[in-house]
Motif scaffolding. Structure first.
Motif, mmCIF file in Angstrom:
data_model
loop_
_atom_site.group_PDB
_atom_site.id
_atom_site.type_symbol
_atom_site.label_atom_id
_atom_site.label_comp_id
_atom_site.label_asym_id
_atom_site.label_seq_id
_atom_site.Cartn_x
_atom_site.Cartn_y
_atom_site.Cartn_z
ATOM 1 N N ALA A 198 42.418 -29.470 -30.812
ATOM 2 C CA ALA A 198 41.599 -30.093 -31.896
ATOM 3 C C ALA A 198 41.952 -29.054 -33.249
ATOM 4 O O ALA A 198 41.700 -29.154 -34.456
ATOM 5 C CB ALA A 198 40.041 -30.086 -31.754
ATOM 6 N N GLY A 199 42.504 -28.006 -32.766
ATOM 7 C CA GLY A 199 42.422 -26.676 -33.878
ATOM 8 C C GLY A 199 41.215 -26.371 -34.669
ATOM 9 O O GLY A 199 41.437 -25.873 -35.714
ATOM 10 N N ASP A 200 40.200 -26.404 -33.781
ATOM 11 C CA ASP A 200 38.855 -26.122 -34.356
ATOM 12 C C ASP A 200 38.490 -24.793 -34.122
ATOM 13 O O ASP A 200 37.263 -24.371 -34.166
ATOM 14 C CB ASP A 200 37.923 -27.104 -34.054
ATOM 15 N N GLY A 201 39.264 -23.683 -34.068
ATOM 16 C CA GLY A 201 39.040 -22.561 -33.665
ATOM 17 C C GLY A 201 38.376 -21.592 -34.864
ATOM 18 O O GLY A 201 38.150 -22.129 -36.062
ATOM 19 N N ARG A 202 38.203 -20.276 -34.569
ATOM 20 C CA ARG A 202 37.547 -19.361 -35.835
ATOM 21 C C ARG A 202 38.589 -18.846 -36.843
ATOM 22 O O ARG A 202 39.549 -18.055 -36.181
ATOM 23 C CB ARG A 202 36.591 -18.282 -35.302
ATOM 24 N N TYR A 203 38.846 -19.073 -37.968
ATOM 25 C CA TYR A 203 39.868 -18.754 -39.032
ATOM 26 C C TYR A 203 39.369 -17.922 -39.894
ATOM 27 O O TYR A 203 38.020 -17.965 -40.497
ATOM 28 C CB TYR A 203 40.330 -20.006 -39.690
ATOM 29 N N HIS A 204 39.875 -16.577 -40.023
ATOM 30 C CA HIS A 204 39.374 -15.380 -40.984
ATOM 31 C C HIS A 204 40.394 -15.336 -41.978
ATOM 32 O O HIS A 204 41.713 -15.214 -41.533
ATOM 33 C CB HIS A 204 38.871 -14.175 -40.421
ATOM 34 N N ARG A 205 40.226 -15.674 -43.282
ATOM 35 C CA ARG A 205 40.907 -15.231 -44.450
ATOM 36 C C ARG A 205 41.298 -13.606 -44.380
ATOM 37 O O ARG A 205 40.337 -12.815 -44.224
ATOM 38 C CB ARG A 205 40.588 -15.943 -45.856
ATOM 39 N N ALA A 206 42.366 -13.264 -45.065
ATOM 40 C CA ALA A 206 42.398 -11.876 -45.113
ATOM 41 C C ALA A 206 41.267 -11.526 -46.213
ATOM 42 O O ALA A 206 41.180 -11.752 -47.150
ATOM 43 C CB ALA A 206 43.889 -11.694 -45.848
ATOM 44 N N GLU A 207 40.984 -10.100 -45.892
ATOM 45 C CA GLU A 207 39.979 -9.414 -46.665
ATOM 46 C C GLU A 207 40.701 -7.991 -47.138
ATOM 47 O O GLU A 207 41.190 -7.284 -46.251
ATOM 48 C CB GLU A 207 38.800 -9.069 -45.962
ATOM 49 N N TYR A 208 41.029 -7.895 -48.303
ATOM 50 C CA TYR A 208 41.598 -6.896 -48.923
ATOM 51 C C TYR A 208 40.759 -5.786 -49.537
ATOM 52 O O TYR A 208 41.345 -5.057 -50.315
ATOM 53 C CB TYR A 208 42.825 -7.280 -50.005
ATOM 54 N N LEU A 209 39.557 -5.687 -49.164
ATOM 55 C CA LEU A 209 38.741 -4.802 -49.957
ATOM 56 C C LEU A 209 39.219 -3.431 -49.464
ATOM 57 O O LEU A 209 39.337 -3.152 -48.130
ATOM 58 C CB LEU A 209 37.429 -5.025 -49.419
ATOM 59 N N GLN A 210 39.599 -2.592 -50.361
ATOM 60 C CA GLN A 210 40.108 -1.075 -49.966
ATOM 61 C C GLN A 210 38.996 -0.170 -50.009
ATOM 62 O O GLN A 210 38.382 0.033 -50.575
ATOM 63 C CB GLN A 210 41.166 -1.043 -51.008
ATOM 64 N N LYS A 211 38.936 0.281 -48.424
ATOM 65 C CA LYS A 211 38.035 1.231 -48.275
ATOM 66 C C LYS A 211 38.462 2.805 -48.449
ATOM 67 O O LYS A 211 39.764 2.965 -48.585
ATOM 68 C CB LYS A 211 37.766 0.951 -46.822
ATOM 69 N N ASP A 212 37.727 3.660 -48.466
ATOM 70 C CA ASP A 212 37.986 5.024 -48.505
ATOM 71 C C ASP A 212 38.883 5.536 -47.422
ATOM 72 O O ASP A 212 38.425 4.810 -46.182
ATOM 73 C CB ASP A 212 36.605 5.967 -48.482
ATOM 74 N N ARG A 213 39.781 6.014 -47.531
ATOM 75 C CA ARG A 213 40.976 6.528 -46.337
ATOM 76 C C ARG A 213 39.929 7.254 -45.394
ATOM 77 O O ARG A 213 40.442 7.212 -44.343
ATOM 78 C CB ARG A 213 41.946 7.207 -46.957
ATOM 79 N N SER A 214 39.006 7.984 -45.634
ATOM 80 C CA SER A 214 38.251 8.714 -44.641
ATOM 81 C C SER A 214 37.717 7.976 -43.516
ATOM 82 O O SER A 214 37.356 8.465 -42.634
ATOM 83 C CB SER A 214 37.303 9.720 -45.357
ATOM 84 N N GLN A 215 37.436 6.568 -43.678
ATOM 85 C CA GLN A 215 36.868 5.949 -42.640
ATOM 86 C C GLN A 215 37.904 5.477 -41.580
ATOM 87 O O GLN A 215 37.400 4.804 -40.552
ATOM 88 C CB GLN A 215 36.331 4.556 -43.217
ATOM 89 N N ILE A 216 39.104 5.848 -41.516
ATOM 90 C CA ILE A 216 40.020 5.795 -40.509
ATOM 91 C C ILE A 216 40.834 6.809 -40.373
ATOM 92 O O ILE A 216 41.421 7.570 -41.310
ATOM 93 C CB ILE A 216 40.853 4.508 -40.736
ATOM 94 N N GLN A 217 41.238 7.500 -39.021
ATOM 95 C CA GLN A 217 41.894 8.571 -38.948
ATOM 96 C C GLN A 217 43.184 8.209 -38.924
ATOM 97 O O GLN A 217 43.826 7.410 -38.073
ATOM 98 C CB GLN A 217 41.551 9.182 -37.605
ATOM 99 N N ALA A 360 39.532 -6.328 -40.423
ATOM 100 C CA ALA A 360 39.224 -7.458 -39.039
ATOM 101 C C ALA A 360 38.826 -6.677 -37.930
ATOM 102 O O ALA A 360 38.124 -7.093 -37.374
ATOM 103 C CB ALA A 360 40.813 -7.873 -38.874
ATOM 104 N N LEU A 361 39.267 -5.440 -37.867
ATOM 105 C CA LEU A 361 38.730 -4.628 -36.316
ATOM 106 C C LEU A 361 37.219 -4.283 -36.682
ATOM 107 O O LEU A 361 36.464 -4.408 -35.741
ATOM 108 C CB LEU A 361 39.577 -3.271 -36.493
ATOM 109 N N ARG A 362 36.771 -3.919 -37.857
ATOM 110 C CA ARG A 362 35.430 -3.645 -37.969
ATOM 111 C C ARG A 362 34.535 -4.776 -37.797
ATOM 112 O O ARG A 362 33.343 -4.595 -37.450
ATOM 113 C CB ARG A 362 35.166 -2.800 -39.244
ATOM 114 N N SER A 363 35.059 -5.758 -38.150
ATOM 115 C CA SER A 363 34.424 -7.328 -38.073
ATOM 116 C C SER A 363 33.659 -7.641 -36.783
ATOM 117 O O SER A 363 33.017 -8.380 -36.533
ATOM 118 C CB SER A 363 34.975 -8.288 -38.795
ATOM 119 N N CYS A 364 34.869 -7.006 -35.885
ATOM 120 C CA CYS A 364 34.634 -7.173 -34.469
ATOM 121 C C CYS A 364 33.676 -6.104 -33.621
ATOM 122 O O CYS A 364 33.604 -6.121 -32.414
ATOM 123 C CB CYS A 364 35.708 -7.433 -33.585
#
Length: 375
Positions: A198-217, A360-364
């Motif tokens: 069916a192709g009825d899975g969960r699709y997430h469009r890209a989120e380009y919200l740019q976060k402060d670099r300190s949130q990822i090492q 994407a990673l943080r949304s999970c």
């Protein structure tokens, strides 16, 4: 040991050239896998190559993007010369261009500057693939190499899966191209199977919200070898050891953590090598990679992929890439050879590729994320 049962059929999105995609559950590209399972399968293919061509000087060529880890792993096993095809741009080199007829991104190339000095020193060129169906892509590059370097060169194709029909096999025999594989597959019903989902899975469009670099090492580790250029298997393995040694201090001692290691597009073997190192440290590890392939996802239990995250590429922010079936882990290591992008605001903001991947990673539910750049 390996059978067609490890294969699942997925539906290609908006691709009229081939409706289906063969998804290998053990390969570590689209589906998360324990790293030792992928490497064990690659070693099994390497043993077949070693047994078929004892004592021969081989040049191994892995196909981007899905077979680059396979090719590198076999080259490491054999200590052979290795180069991969690429769709990326390498400044200041001359290429051999050829097409991949069924792919969304059809242009493939090998660095001709690296082939020129080595081609006369090897007895055979062995192409490494995840799966071969018609064999047309490899036939294109074989004919191209022969046109440049002469008819005396011998060629082979070693693949995890081989779905060539009788006509395709006879064409290879006529061209003098040898084939080796782990599993013989029958593709006759694959398009029908793909069309039934069916192709009825969960699709997430890209989120380009740019976060402060300190949130990822972010971690820079020197000593990279680029397999888009000619390398020797043993040297490549040593470089991967140094990469693992650079990552190791950030891995918790004592084991017991759930850890994800992500490769990026064509860059697959070095992060897989690191993932295996983390696994041997006593942690529960999964490995897979971002990809250019837009695959439909579906909620049917027997379908291989259920959730898709659209991303901006770390290599080219104007290019879309994808990541499938993320979960929550105690730690995530993104390991890449993408060039450094300073992002916006003088480097205070993430570039779109990293921002979309982190989102994407943080949304999970992933909070402990390391971005490792091998340079």
């Amino acid at each position: 040991m390996y059978t067609e049962e490890m294969v699942s059929i997925a539906k290609r999105e908006n691709n009229t050239k081939r409706a289906y995609l063969v998804v290998n559950r053990l390969q570590g590209k689209h589906i998360p896998v324990e790293p030792d399972q992928a490497l064990e399968m690659f070693r099994a293919l390497g043993e077949k190559v070693k047994e078929r061509y004892p004592g021969q000087q081989l040049l191994l060529a892995g196909f981007a993007e899905t077979a680059t880890a396979i090719g590198a792993a076999v080259a490491v096993e054999l200590g052979a010369y290795y180069i991969q095809t690429t769709r990326e741009e390498i400044p200041g080199v001359e290429y051999l261009y050829f097409s991949e007829s069924h792919s969304h991104a059809t242009e493939q190339k090998l660095v001709k500057d690296d082939l020129d000095p080595i081609i006369g020193k090897v007895s055979r060129v062995v192409f490494l693939e995840d799966e071969v169906t018609t064999g047309n892509t490899i036939l294109n590059i074989v004919r191209l190499i022969r046109s440049h370097y002469g008819e005396q060169i011998r060629f082979s194709v070693a693949s995890i899966l081989n779905g060539m029909d009788t006509e395709s096999q006879e064409r290879y025999q006529a061209e003098g191209i040898d084939t080796l594989y782990l599993v013989k597959t029958d593709h006759s019903r694959y398009a029908e199977i793909a069309g039934g989902y069916a192709g009825d899975g969960r699709y997430h469009r890209a989120e380009y919200l740019q976060k402060d670099r300190s949130q990822i090492q972010e971690i820079d580790i020197p000593g990279a070898l680029d397999a888009r250029r000619l390398v020797v298997g043993r040297d490549y393995q040593n470089a991967c050891w140094r990469l693992w040694e650079g990552v190791q201090p950030y891995v918790p001692q004592g084991g017991g953590k759930d850890i994800l290691v992500l490769g990026t597009e064509e860059f697959m073997y070095p992060p897989l090598f690191v993932a295996r190192g983390i696994q041997l440290s006593g942690h529960r590890v999964k490995y897979h990679a971002t990809t250019r392939s837009p695959i439909a996802v579906s909620l049917e239990p027997d379908y291989p992929l259920h959730e898709r995250f659209e991303l901006a590429s770390l290599y080219d922010e104007g290019r879309k890439t994808y990541l499938y079936d993320l979960a929550r882990y105690d730690m995530v290591f993104i390991i890449t050879d993408a060039p450094q992008d300073k992002g916006g605001d003088g480097g205070r903001r993430q570039p779109p590729g990293l921002a979309s991947l982190e989102n994407a990673l943080r949304s999970c539910g992933n909070e402990n994320i390391y971005y490792v750049r091998w340079r």
